[in-house]
Design a protein around this motif. Structure first.
Motif, PDB file in Angstrom:
ATOM      1  N   LEU A 278       0.830  -1.207   0.000  1.00  0.00           N
ATOM      2  CA  LEU A 278       0.000   0.000   0.000  1.00  0.00           C
ATOM      3  C   LEU A 278       0.860   1.250   0.000  1.00  0.00           C
ATOM      4  CD1 LEU A 278      -2.741  -1.111   2.554  1.00  0.00           C
ATOM      5  CD2 LEU A 278      -2.834  -1.189   0.048  1.00  0.00           C
ATOM      6  N   ALA A 279       1.978   1.212   0.686  1.00  0.00           N
ATOM      7  CA  ALA A 279       2.860   2.384   0.718  1.00  0.00           C
ATOM      8  C   ALA A 279       3.418   2.683  -0.667  1.00  0.00           C
ATOM      9  CB  ALA A 279       3.993   2.156   1.715  1.00  0.00           C
ATOM     10  N   ARG A 280       3.796   1.647  -1.390  1.00  0.00           N
ATOM     11  CA  ARG A 280       4.309   1.874  -2.752  1.00  0.00           C
ATOM     12  C   ARG A 280       3.215   2.445  -3.657  1.00  0.00           C
ATOM     13  NH1 ARG A 280       8.412  -2.911  -4.672  1.00  0.00           N
ATOM     14  NH2 ARG A 280       9.548  -3.123  -2.677  1.00  0.00           N
ATOM     15  N   LEU A 281       2.009   1.914  -3.520  1.00  0.00           N
ATOM     16  CA  LEU A 281       0.913   2.415  -4.351  1.00  0.00           C
ATOM     17  C   LEU A 281       0.580   3.860  -4.001  1.00  0.00           C
ATOM     18  CD1 LEU A 281      -1.429  -0.713  -4.337  1.00  0.00           C
ATOM     19  CD2 LEU A 281       0.073   0.046  -6.184  1.00  0.00           C
ATOM     20  N   ALA A 282       0.600   4.198  -2.714  1.00  0.00           N
ATOM     21  CA  ALA A 282       0.293   5.561  -2.287  1.00  0.00           C
ATOM     22  C   ALA A 282       1.346   6.544  -2.781  1.00  0.00           C
ATOM     23  CB  ALA A 282       0.181   5.620  -0.768  1.00  0.00           C
ATOM     24  N   ALA A 283       2.591   6.093  -2.883  1.00  0.00           N
ATOM     25  CA  ALA A 283       3.674   6.970  -3.318  1.00  0.00           C
ATOM     26  C   ALA A 283       3.796   7.048  -4.840  1.00  0.00           C
ATOM     27  CB  ALA A 283       4.991   6.483  -2.730  1.00  0.00           C
ATOM     28  N   TYR A 284       3.108   6.167  -5.539  1.00  0.00           N
ATOM     29  CA  TYR A 284       3.230   6.103  -7.003  1.00  0.00           C
ATOM     30  C   TYR A 284       2.669   7.362  -7.657  1.00  0.00           C
ATOM     31  CZ  TYR A 284       2.607   4.337 -11.775  1.00  0.00           C
ATOM     32  OH  TYR A 284       2.652   4.159 -13.129  1.00  0.00           O
ATOM     33  N   GLU A 285       3.392   7.907  -8.589  1.00  0.00           N
ATOM     34  CA  GLU A 285       2.940   9.091  -9.334  1.00  0.00           C
ATOM     35  C   GLU A 285       2.527   8.665 -10.735  1.00  0.00           C
ATOM     36  OE1 GLU A 285       5.684  12.296  -9.269  1.00  0.00           O
ATOM     37  OE2 GLU A 285       5.819  12.348  -7.066  1.00  0.00           O
TER      38      GLU A 285
END
Length: 381
Positions: free
Chosen positions: A219-226
């Motif tokens: 979830l952290a990677r998805l939230a940080a994805y631009e």
């Protein structure tokens, strides 16, 4: 002895009705996915009675086409089914005045996409009155099962079993675009991302490893994805990568040993499905990724002379289609396609689904002018 299936109620479409009244009649013929038969019968009869078309049928998909040997063929396509009705049912359709919108037709299917289907019928009638194919050969496609699983799609069935019925140089899918041209569409990919741990009693949690906690890294990677903005043939498509579901745990006193995050990636048509999958795996490197579904996007195809001439008649700049539509099926067949039809897509499937009358009339005018060089007859209107 097996009892006979009950006869379905006949649907009648008035051959002299204007396009707005046709929209009402098509909408009032309830056709939730799987129940398109009576409306398909009526559409088939309407097209046969015009006398200008070869009419073909496969299941509840109907195709009407000219065979005049013109150098160019245009395909107009739309689906006959709708999502289920509301409770109480939002049929029959009502004509209402809405502040800021003017007169509208309100009810299930007015936006998605029976306003577009009625425009197809009105254009087919106008073309038949003008000799069938005065400037281009025409194919009208009315198909079933668009609002359900992709493998049930009537358009997909035609592509597999009757590929030649869909031949054309340019296609217009009359999905709701509020009367603007939307070129191509994004592709869509779904994947399950799984984290694993070790089960234990929560009273002795240190003996286990919590898979749901580990999913926090996903979830952290998805939230940080631009997400990217990708220009394709002059249109800028916006991508998106989102978690859409999460599943894990078996009981309130067990440390979960497995958690699955479902991810949806909307990717610009500059990428193939394989390239989209590779990008997703790169973003989520180190995690277990299982791709469950992928549908290619479609490039806009606006450089074609036919598409350019159509956009000129519409009179507004084309925009990209962010969602996936059946233009991608035409693109996969080598037929460039755009979305163009009446209705605001944000109201599709809504309890207050409604379509401005002015947009239905304008879409009929644009298509008739472009294909036949003349606006619809005032007698029919």
């Amino acid at each position: 002895m097996t009892p006979a299936a009950p006869a379905r109620a006949a649907v009648l479409l008035d051959p002299a009705a204007d396009v707005v009244e046709l929209t009402r009649q098509v909408c009032d013929a309830e056709s939730v996915s799987g129940g398109e038969g009576a409306l398909a019968d009526a559409v088939e009869a309407f097209c046969r009675d015009l006398g200008a078309y070869e009419v073909l049928r496969d299941g509840d998909a109907v195709v009407a086409r000219t065979r005049a040997g013109r150098p160019e063929r245009v395909v107009l396509a739309g689906h006959l089914d709708t999502v289920p009705l509301t409770d109480p049912p939002n049929l029959p359709v009502r004509r209402e005045l809405v502040e800021g919108e003017g007169e509208v037709l309100a009810g299930r299917g007015t936006v998605d996409m029976k306003g577009g289907v009625a425009v197809q019928l009105a254009v087919a009638r106008a073309a038949a009155a003008a000799g069938g194919a005065p400037t281009r050969d025409l194919t009208f496609v009315f198909y079933d099962h668009e609002e359900v699983a992709s493998d049930l799609s009537g358009l997909g069935r035609l592509a597999r079993g009757h590929r030649e019925w869909l031949d054309g140089d340019f296609a217009i899918l009359l999905e709701p675009t509020a009367g603007a041209v939307e070129g191509g569409c994004n592709g869509t990919l779904r994947a399950d991302v799984t984290t694993r741990g070790r089960a234990a009693h929560t009273a002795r949690a240190w003996r286990g490893s919590n898979a749901i906690h580990a999913a926090g890294q996903v979830l952290a990677r998805l939230a940080a994805y631009e997400p990217a903005h990708v220009e394709v043939e002059g249109l800028v498509f916006r991508e998106g990568l989102n978690a859409v579901a999460i599943r894990g745990g078996i009981a309130g006193n067990v440390v979960p040993d497995r958690c699955t995050v479902t991810v949806n990636y909307r990717f610009a048509p500059a990428r193939s499905g394989a390239q989209a999958e590779a990008h997703l795996r790169e973003v989520l490197d180190g995690f277990e990724v299982d791709v469950t579904d992928v549908a290619e996007g479609a490039r806009p195809g606006l450089g074609l002379p036919a598409a350019a001439a159509f956009c000129e008649v519409v009179g507004t700049p084309p925009a990209p289609k962010y969602g996936w539509t059946d233009v991608a099926r035409f693109s996969a067949l080598g037929v460039p396609a755009v979305n163009y039809g009446p209705g605001d897509a944000l109201l599709a499937h809504a309890d207050d689904e409604r379509c401005p009358v002015a947009q239905i009339l304008e879409c009929e005018r644009v298509l008739t002018t472009w294909l036949l060089g003349a606006a619809p007859s005032e007698e029919v209107r």
